[in-house]
Design a protein around this motif. Sequence first.
Motif, PDB file in Angstrom:
ATOM      1  N   TYR A   1      30.781 -37.077  28.982  1.00 28.42           N
ATOM      2  CA  TYR A   1      30.615 -38.532  29.038  1.00 28.42           C
ATOM      3  C   TYR A   1      30.778 -39.078  30.437  1.00 28.42           C
ATOM      4  O   TYR A   1      31.421 -38.482  31.300  1.00 28.42           O
ATOM      5  CB  TYR A   1      31.576 -39.226  28.068  1.00 28.42           C
ATOM      6  N   ASN A   2      30.149 -40.241  30.642  1.00 31.60           N
ATOM      7  CA  ASN A   2      30.407 -41.050  31.834  1.00 31.60           C
ATOM      8  C   ASN A   2      30.281 -42.507  31.391  1.00 31.60           C
ATOM      9  O   ASN A   2      30.222 -42.784  30.187  1.00 31.60           O
ATOM     10  CB  ASN A   2      29.461 -40.694  32.983  1.00 31.60           C
ATOM     11  N   LYS A   3      30.223 -43.404  32.349  1.00 35.74           N
ATOM     12  CA  LYS A   3      30.163 -44.832  31.991  1.00 35.74           C
ATOM     13  C   LYS A   3      28.920 -45.174  31.161  1.00 35.74           C
ATOM     14  O   LYS A   3      28.946 -46.080  30.344  1.00 35.74           O
ATOM     15  CB  LYS A   3      30.168 -45.697  33.258  1.00 35.74           C
ATOM     16  N   GLN A   4      27.833 -44.460  31.415  1.00 38.94           N
ATOM     17  CA  GLN A   4      26.578 -44.803  30.741  1.00 38.94           C
ATOM     18  C   GLN A   4      26.379 -44.122  29.403  1.00 38.94           C
ATOM     19  O   GLN A   4      25.755 -44.691  28.515  1.00 38.94           O
ATOM     20  CB  GLN A   4      25.360 -44.448  31.628  1.00 38.94           C
TER      21      GLN A   4
ATOM     22  N   ARG B   1      27.638 -40.995  26.314  1.00 39.05           N
ATOM     23  CA  ARG B   1      28.691 -40.188  25.710  1.00 39.05           C
ATOM     24  C   ARG B   1      28.063 -39.318  24.619  1.00 39.05           C
ATOM     25  O   ARG B   1      27.437 -39.835  23.705  1.00 39.05           O
ATOM     26  CB  ARG B   1      29.706 -41.137  25.071  1.00 39.05           C
TER      27      ARG B   1
ATOM     28  N   ARG C   1      38.730 -41.912  28.335  1.00 39.49           N
ATOM     29  CA  ARG C   1      38.333 -43.316  28.487  1.00 39.49           C
ATOM     30  C   ARG C   1      38.261 -43.737  29.948  1.00 39.49           C
ATOM     31  O   ARG C   1      38.478 -44.890  30.286  1.00 39.49           O
ATOM     32  CB  ARG C   1      39.341 -44.217  27.760  1.00 39.49           C
ATOM     33  N   ARG C   2      37.959 -42.780  30.812  1.00 33.41           N
ATOM     34  CA  ARG C   2      37.886 -43.120  32.240  1.00 33.41           C
ATOM     35  C   ARG C   2      36.691 -44.034  32.501  1.00 33.41           C
ATOM     36  O   ARG C   2      35.628 -43.857  31.899  1.00 33.41           O
ATOM     37  CB  ARG C   2      37.714 -41.841  33.065  1.00 33.41           C
ATOM     38  N   GLU C   3      36.883 -44.974  33.424  1.00 32.81           N
ATOM     39  CA  GLU C   3      35.762 -45.863  33.757  1.00 32.81           C
ATOM     40  C   GLU C   3      35.473 -45.806  35.240  1.00 32.81           C
ATOM     41  O   GLU C   3      35.536 -46.809  35.939  1.00 32.81           O
ATOM     42  CB  GLU C   3      36.086 -47.277  33.297  1.00 32.81           C
ATOM     43  N   ASN C   4      35.131 -44.626  35.720  1.00 29.84           N
ATOM     44  CA  ASN C   4      34.789 -44.453  37.133  1.00 29.84           C
ATOM     45  C   ASN C   4      33.392 -43.867  37.198  1.00 29.84           C
ATOM     46  O   ASN C   4      32.650 -43.914  36.210  1.00 29.84           O
ATOM     47  CB  ASN C   4      35.828 -43.551  37.804  1.00 29.84           C
ATOM     48  N   ASP C   5      33.022 -43.310  38.364  1.00 30.97           N
ATOM     49  CA  ASP C   5      31.669 -42.787  38.510  1.00 30.97           C
ATOM     50  C   ASP C   5      31.546 -41.320  38.158  1.00 30.97           C
ATOM     51  O   ASP C   5      30.503 -40.719  38.355  1.00 30.97           O
ATOM     52  CB  ASP C   5      31.195 -42.979  39.966  1.00 30.97           C
TER      53      ASP C   5
END
Lengths: 208, 181
Positions: B155-158, B160, B58-62
């Motif tokens: 996954y990333n912020k945009q 998954r 659930r990381r919310e970085n770049d």
Amino acid sequence: MEIKRILPQTFLVLSMVFILSSFMLNETNIKGYEIGDEVSNIDLKNVDETMVSFLDYKDAKGFIVIFTCNTCPYSVASEDRINQLDAEFKSKGYPVIAINPNNPNVQPDDTFVLMQQKAKEMNFTFPYLYDESHSVYAQFGATKTPHVYLLQKEKGKNIVKYIGAIDDNVRDESAVKDHFLANAVNELLVGKEVSVKKTKAIGCSVKV
Amino acid sequence: MNKLLLIACLFLFHSCLNSSSETNDKTEENTSELNESKSIIKSTIPSLSFSEIEPFFRRENDTTYVINFWATWCKPCIKELPYFEKITENYKDQKVKVVLISLDFPKKVASNLIPFVRKRNIKSEVIHLNDSDANTWIPKVSEEWEGAIPATLIYNKQERKFYERSFTYEELENELENILN
């Protein structure tokens, strides 16, 4: 001259329809059975070299179908429990039917001979069937070993009532708190609906 | 007398040289011990419950995370490990992080997992997941996951995406590139 033009066009259209429809068929096959689906009969070779099908069990109320294999550590850890399930539920109308989905060309530990050895070593009390065409697992939608499908006979049809894990602790039988599969069978035996219809557990991917 | 003095000096000088080279050896020894302990530290893989590793999902970085579930006894998992290592190498200057989550049985961590990681000199981060309540945590990784391994989450912020399958290097890189762009 007109026929010459029409025929190739017709052929093109027909081939496209055929190709598209075969894609759609594949989609359905890959999905597998869901809760409530009717399961087609199986006819597979058992380790005692006889053929086994659902139709052989006229008096059964249903079946505990378990996809399992010879060496996956999660399957091995489940072997005693599978024997216990058969011991508990066969006489009550729900025999275990184990199916090995793996292709021995891909997974050499799963030859028919090794299946026979396994059944003998572990004193399996249930059929351990070889999925020779490697299509039954796909029909069910089984993605791993072990993977359970609990079926109940309704008006002569085998209907899927529960899919997933044997219990909540594949690795450690002594630490099991929730016997998902046994609970489901017991609910069916008293005419209740299965309360927890789908569960998940770690297992080895099917080797085909 | 002078000769003796000279010899004594030479002797002392020689000892000095020796001890300085000994010091050098010792420094080298120290460095290699440090490297050993670094590799020992790296090989002491943390064995964690799902709630302890849940933040990784659930990381919310770049950063784009490539999280692979595997085990030393899983043949297709072992086969694709080098591809994940190659991603770690090829994307080291980009914000991509590979995490290899082992599902080896807890009693086999010391005997199987740690020696395996050490022998293969695995560079990606390795974590051991020790949580028998799989029915609870499998859906937390992905609702699509039935539980088979190998399995990978990218996954990333945009975006998954979850894959309950194995990869060739090309396929893995392709999926990563799609998510990076």
